[in-house]
Design an enzyme around this catalytic site. Structure first.
Site, short mmCIF file in Angstrom:
data_model
loop_
_atom_site.label_atom_id
_atom_site.label_comp_id
_atom_site.label_asym_id
_atom_site.label_seq_id
_atom_site.Cartn_x
_atom_site.Cartn_y
_atom_site.Cartn_z
N ALA A 125 0.85 -1.21 0.00
CA ALA A 125 0.00 0.00 0.00
C ALA A 125 0.87 1.25 0.00
O ALA A 125 1.27 1.75 1.06
CB ALA A 125 -0.94 -0.01 1.20
N LEU A 126 1.16 1.74 -1.21
CA LEU A 126 2.03 2.90 -1.38
C LEU A 126 1.31 4.07 -2.03
O LEU A 126 1.40 5.20 -1.57
CB LEU A 126 3.25 2.50 -2.22
CG LEU A 126 4.27 3.58 -2.56
CD1 LEU A 126 4.93 4.11 -1.28
CD2 LEU A 126 5.33 3.03 -3.52
N PRO A 129 -4.18 9.03 -3.73
CA PRO A 129 -4.92 9.69 -4.82
C PRO A 129 -4.16 10.83 -5.47
O PRO A 129 -4.23 11.02 -6.69
CB PRO A 129 -6.18 10.20 -4.11
CG PRO A 129 -6.39 9.25 -2.98
CD PRO A 129 -5.01 8.90 -2.51
N GLY A 132 0.67 9.47 -7.42
CA GLY A 132 0.86 8.16 -8.04
C GLY A 132 2.32 7.78 -8.01
O GLY A 132 2.80 7.17 -7.06
N SER A 133 3.08 8.17 -9.03
CA SER A 133 4.50 7.87 -9.07
C SER A 133 5.32 8.82 -8.20
O SER A 133 6.50 8.56 -7.95
CB SER A 133 5.01 7.94 -10.51
OG SER A 133 4.39 6.95 -11.32
N ARG A 267 -4.49 -20.40 -40.97
CA ARG A 267 -5.49 -19.59 -41.68
C ARG A 267 -5.05 -19.43 -43.14
O ARG A 267 -3.91 -19.01 -43.41
CB ARG A 267 -5.61 -18.23 -41.02
CG ARG A 267 -6.62 -17.29 -41.67
CD ARG A 267 -8.02 -17.65 -41.28
NE ARG A 267 -8.96 -16.58 -41.63
CZ ARG A 267 -10.24 -16.60 -41.29
NH1 ARG A 267 -10.73 -17.61 -40.59
NH2 ARG A 267 -11.04 -15.60 -41.64
N GLY A 339 -7.55 -10.81 -37.27
CA GLY A 339 -8.71 -10.21 -37.90
C GLY A 339 -9.84 -10.00 -36.91
O GLY A 339 -9.61 -9.65 -35.75
N GLY A 340 -11.06 -10.23 -37.34
CA GLY A 340 -12.22 -10.04 -36.48
C GLY A 340 -12.18 -10.89 -35.22
O GLY A 340 -12.65 -10.47 -34.16
N GLU A 363 3.77 0.33 -10.89
CA GLU A 363 5.18 0.28 -10.47
C GLU A 363 6.05 1.22 -11.30
O GLU A 363 7.20 0.90 -11.63
CB GLU A 363 5.72 -1.15 -10.49
CG GLU A 363 5.07 -2.03 -9.43
CD GLU A 363 5.76 -3.36 -9.26
OE1 GLU A 363 7.01 -3.42 -9.34
OE2 GLU A 363 5.06 -4.36 -9.03
#
Length: 385
Positions: A125-126, A129, A132-133, A267, A339-340, A363
């Site tokens: 837990a670093l 809000p 971040g970095s 394919r 493809g699809g 990280e």
């Protein structure tokens, strides 16, 4: 089957090759049907299974020495088979990294036997809000009150948040401004005052949460290392585990290359396999080149650390940056070659496409790695000049 010829490289010893072989067999037998719809339940099951099989013994070290090559091999192999399995292993290591490297004998005895056996889940837990970095901008506080520290503040984007049994928490103890004022603590999940404020949903489901600490009292013995060493502890842990993020990306990339080769060789277009087209061959060549280049950077960083280097900040940053960014390109190419079918929900390359994106952020985001590499390079070459 992915290319395993890299195991003959001089970075590895016989026990690393035996580890890779054993884990490959275990993964084939145990990771075929993971329920990604219920990430909490699946992670609990995966941690227990990894612990029972003995793989989590590598995630932490009572002696304070982690074999980074083993960590990278395990993450690469697990990620190639299933991203959630890699997550389950990695967070056990990251969550207890500070205890492994800096914890007291009592802290190690309390938690490492449980986390290494898969009987307890750990978390790191670093992040906050607003920071971040920018770890030095953390505002969560830990005030000493007699024989206790009182924690107040918030942590967010915490992997294993909501299912962890123990958190390594970083908070400001006021020893000095900025980075020098942080300390690290072991906080059991059932400590009064610690609550799960929010669960966070992402494009590739993982247990993630925001934690709130409201007058959360922990004994002074929960301090990891010394007061004011939190930034050093956090960076030392990330120094080890950052290269393993690159290894996970490499596992995703190898799987994408396997799937792409399978696709273009089976394919057919106008009566011939896609693989006969020179443009397709060029894509496969670029993918294979990037896979090998990433592997060289990752295992160079891991070998350097295992050989006794106190820090591998530059090497780990290069490994993470190149491996994660190029894995994104490799997987995108694999989707294109499908493809699809490449964007159909449930397809392997579609899952990889969602799973790789976060690795370029957590990280230390890619641009943060560029700053680290630049500063290290300028300092080194400037000193030589």
């Amino acid at each position: 089957m992915a290319d395993r010829s890299f195991l003959t490289w001089p970075f590895f010893e016989d026990h690393h090759r035996a580890l890779a072989d054993g884990l490959e067999d275990w993964a084939l037998a145990n990771l075929a049907q993971i329920d990604h719809a219920n990430a909490d339940q699946s992670c609990r099951k995966l941690v227990a299974a990894l612990g029972t099989a003995g793989w989590l013994q590598h995630s932490a070290s009572p002696e304070g020495k982690l074999d980074v090559r083993s960590l990278c091999l395990i993450r690469e192999t697990l990620a190639r088979h299933d991203g959630l399995a890699d997550f389950a292993f990695a967070m056990q290591g990251l969550g207890t990294g500070a205890i492994s490297l800096f914890g007291s004998d009592a802290q190690k005895a309390d938690w490492l036997p449980k986390t290494r056996a898969g009987e307890a889940i750990s978390a790191f837990a670093l992040t906050e809000p607003q920071s971040g970095s920018d770890v030095a901008n953390s505002t969560m506080t830990a005030e000493l009150d007699g024989e206790f520290y009182v924690l107040n503040g918030e942590k967010t984007w915490i992997s294993n948040g909501g299912i962890a049994d123990v958190y390594t928490v970083f908070a400001r103890t006021g020893d000095a401004p900025g980075a020098k004022g942080l300390s690290a603590f072991v906080v059991p999940a059932d400590t009064p005052g610690l609550t799960i404020a929010d669960r966070l949903d992402t494009i590739a489901p993982h247990p993630l949460a925001t934690l709130e600490f409201d007058n959360c009292r922990i004994p002074a013995s929960a301090l990891i290392g010394k007061s004011g060493q939190g930034f050093k502890i956090a960076m030392s842990v990330l120094d080890v585990f950052r290269a393993t993020v690159g290894a996970a990306a490499l596992g995703f990339a190898r799987r994408a290359l396997d799937e792409a080769v399978k696709r273009v060789t089976t394919r057919h277009v106008q009566g011939a396999p896609l693989a006969d087209l020179q443009m397709v061959q060029g894509h496969i060549a670029d993918m294979a080149l990037d896979v090998d280049a990433a592997a060289l950077l990752i295992y160079r960083a891991a070998w350097t650390k295992d050989s006794g280097a106190p820090r591998i900040t530059r090497e780990a940053a290069m490994a993470k940056l190149f491996a994660t960014d190029h894995a994104q390109k490799i997987i995108d190419t694999a989707v294109q070659l499908h493809g699809g079918d490449g964007v159909r929900s449930g397809e392997t390359v579609e899952r990889l496409y969602r799973e790789i994106r976060a690795l370029r952020i957590y990280e230390g985001a890619s641009d943060v790695q560029r700053v680290i590499i630049a500063r290290q390079t300028i300092a080194t070459l400037g000193a030589i000049a």
